[in-house]
Scaffold this active site. Structure first.
Site, PDB file in Angstrom:
ATOM      1  N   HIS B 117       0.662 -46.405   1.061  1.00 42.26           N
ATOM      2  CA  HIS B 117       0.867 -45.100   0.409  1.00 42.26           C
ATOM      3  C   HIS B 117       2.120 -45.136  -0.475  1.00 42.26           C
ATOM      4  CE1 HIS B 117       1.086 -40.597   0.244  1.00 42.26           C
ATOM      5  NE2 HIS B 117       2.376 -40.871   0.115  1.00 42.26           N
ATOM      6  N   GLU B 118       3.214 -45.614   0.091  1.00 42.23           N
ATOM      7  CA  GLU B 118       4.470 -45.620  -0.674  1.00 42.23           C
ATOM      8  C   GLU B 118       4.362 -46.483  -1.924  1.00 42.23           C
ATOM      9  OE1 GLU B 118       6.760 -43.503  -0.106  1.00 42.23           O
ATOM     10  OE2 GLU B 118       5.760 -42.831   1.723  1.00 42.23           O
ATOM     11  N   HIS B 121       3.171 -44.742  -4.868  1.00 42.79           N
ATOM     12  CA  HIS B 121       4.233 -44.070  -5.643  1.00 42.79           C
ATOM     13  C   HIS B 121       4.970 -45.086  -6.528  1.00 42.79           C
ATOM     14  CE1 HIS B 121       3.644 -40.328  -3.639  1.00 42.79           C
ATOM     15  NE2 HIS B 121       4.113 -40.719  -2.469  1.00 42.79           N
ATOM     16  N   HIS B 127       1.184 -37.413  -5.240  1.00 31.99           N
ATOM     17  CA  HIS B 127       0.340 -37.033  -4.114  1.00 31.99           C
ATOM     18  C   HIS B 127      -0.964 -36.416  -4.591  1.00 31.99           C
ATOM     19  CE1 HIS B 127       3.937 -36.952  -1.173  1.00 31.99           C
ATOM     20  NE2 HIS B 127       3.289 -38.107  -1.145  1.00 31.99           N
TER      21      HIS B 127
END
Lengths: 87, 392
Positions: B117-118, B121, B127
């Protein structure tokens, strides 16, 4: 385990909503100016983003989600985050 | 999905773990981090190479507690698990070492899940409000059968394109060259179009009157025009707008009605009323497109536009319609809009504008926009190559 009491105060919720981009950052000088309408709108925006019932209230479903571990990056970033952006 | 607005210029990225988590085997952590990066390299041509020591890298990864130098302190167990910076801010990823990080376990906080997930970014993704997406903000726990959601795939490919390189055997391959462009007398004489859209296979199609054309990179594909009714049998001529949504279905609009197709097969009982299937969207629209910035559907009519999100209730928010002039540089009364190679193009009469979905304005280019649709899209060599006079 689910916490027995999922009640959440307006202040805690406002801090959470500010941390994740739904409200402007709070500080002692401007926190007093946060109207209940603005808080309700921010709660609704959070509920809409999270895909839960949009009530504008700090109900149990909302409090539970606010207590869920999550990523620290704001939900509202980029062009859609700011009504003043060029789009 | 939502894009933050920045991305890496290179597809070959490096990373290093400069501070490991306490309580986990370093080699196992290395493997999990590499696995988390592979989630994204599996859908694009991105590569991620680990480095060590004092080498400069694109993405630095650290496990920290409390305040750790970036003004965004961690909060102890639970709450915030990690954060990462978008490419424009350096791409680094920080994990809260107060969490109990685990590998292949339902206990604690799964390292792979959070790292993947990170790194989203770190690559430029914000998101997503799709619950099943990896880029949704809330921790979902360990999933031994993890796969990326289509929403995540659409997002990363909007930034870095689809995967074309499948390892050593695929290296050096190039896409099939387009056949020589042919000049089309009808489009060169009058390049004003009714609608443009991409098929789910990636072909760009132009509708005008009762005919359609497939476009190549250089102009019009040979064998066109064809009659619209020869492929989409139930469709009328003079379509207002069309787009293909991320479900692979193509929607056509005319007047008060719309039709839905899978490829050239009508997908159910159509036509239906726009007011029924697209509540909040007006009849007789000018254009429609799926914007790469967030994957949502935008409709244009006259001086206004509407954003339609099928996943929201209501799908059109109360602050719409808004004025097209919010799309900096785009004129009112467009005839068509289409996404092509990461940009959104707007067509009006014989001209078009290229809107940069990352800078949120019409591109500054030479020649400047508006340009001739006939020259740049339909391969009409005798058309004006330079900047056209905007319609007043």
């Amino acid at each position: 385990a689910t916490p027995a009491n999922l009640a959440i105060s307006d202040t805690t919720a406002a801090n959470y909503l500010a941390q994740y981009g739904y409200l402007p950052p709070t500080n002692p000088e401007n926190s007093a100016f946060l109207s209940s309408e603005r808080l309700t709108a921010a709660i609704e925006e959070f509920q809409a983003f999270a895909g839960i019932n949009i009530t504008g209230e700090l109900n149990e479903e909302t409090a539970k989600l606010m207590a869920t571990p999550r990523c620290g990056v704001k939900d509202k970033v980029g062009p859609a985050a700011d009504g003043r952006s060029k789009r | 999905y939502a894009l933050q607005g920045s991305r890496w210029r290179t597809k070959n990225l490096t990373y290093k773990l400069s501070k490991y988590p306490t309580g986990l085997n370093k080699q196992e952590v290395d493997k999990e981090i590499a696995k988390a990066f592979s989630v994204w390299s599996g859908e694009t041509d991105l590569t991620f190479t680990p480095k060590s020591g004092y080498e400069n890298v694109h993405i630095e990864i650290r496990f920290e507690v409390g305040e750790h130098g970036d003004g965004d302190p961690f909060d102890g167990p639970g709450g915030t698990l990690a954060h990462a910076y978008f490419p424009v801010y350096g791409g680094d990823a920080h994990f809260d070492d107060s969490e109990r990080w685990t590998i292949r376990s339902y206990r604690g906080t799964n390292l792979f899940q959070v790292a993947a997930h990170e790194f989203g970014h770190s690559l430029g993704l914000s998101h997503s409000d799709i619950k099943s997406a990896l880029m949704a903000p809330f921790y979902r726990g360990y999933d031994p059968y993890f796969t990326l959601d289509q929403d995540d795939i659409d997002a990363i490919q909007a930034l870095y394109g689809k995967k074309t390189n499948y390892g050593p055997r695929g290296q050096g391959t190039t896409s099939r060259p387009s056949p020589p462009a042919e000049e089309d007398p009808e489009l060169c004489k009058d390049p004003k179009v009714d609608a443009m859209f991409n098929t789910k296979d990636g072909d760009t199609i132009v509708f005008k009157g009762k005919h359609y054309w497939k476009l190549t990179d250089n102009g019009v594909a040979s064998g066109y025009p064809r009659r619209i009714s020869s492929t989409w049998k139930e469709l009328p001529s003079n379509i207002d707008a069309a787009f293909t949504y991320r479900n692979g279905k193509t929607y056509f609009f005319k007047g008060t009605q719309y039709w839905r197709y899978i490829n050239s097969t009508m997908d159910g009982d159509y036509p239906k009323e726009i007011s029924d299937g697209f509540t909040g969207i007006p009849d007789h629209i000018d254009a429609a497109t799926v914007w790469t910035g967030n994957g949502k559907i935008y409709f244009y009519k006259g001086t206004k536009f509407w954003r339609f999100d099928p996943a929201s209730k209501p799908p059109v928010r109360s602050n719409y319609p808004k004025l097209i002039k919010n799309w900096q540089g785009i004129p009112d009364h467009v005839n068509a809009a289409v996404t092509y190679k990461g940009y959104t193009y707007f067509f009006q009469d014989n001209a078009y504008y290229r809107f940069n979905d990352r800078t949120f304005s019409v591109d500054v280019a030479e020649p400047a926009f508006p340009r001739s649709t006939a020259y740049w899209w339909f391969g009409c060599k005798s058309a004006n190559r330079g900047t056209l006079e905007p319609r007043r």
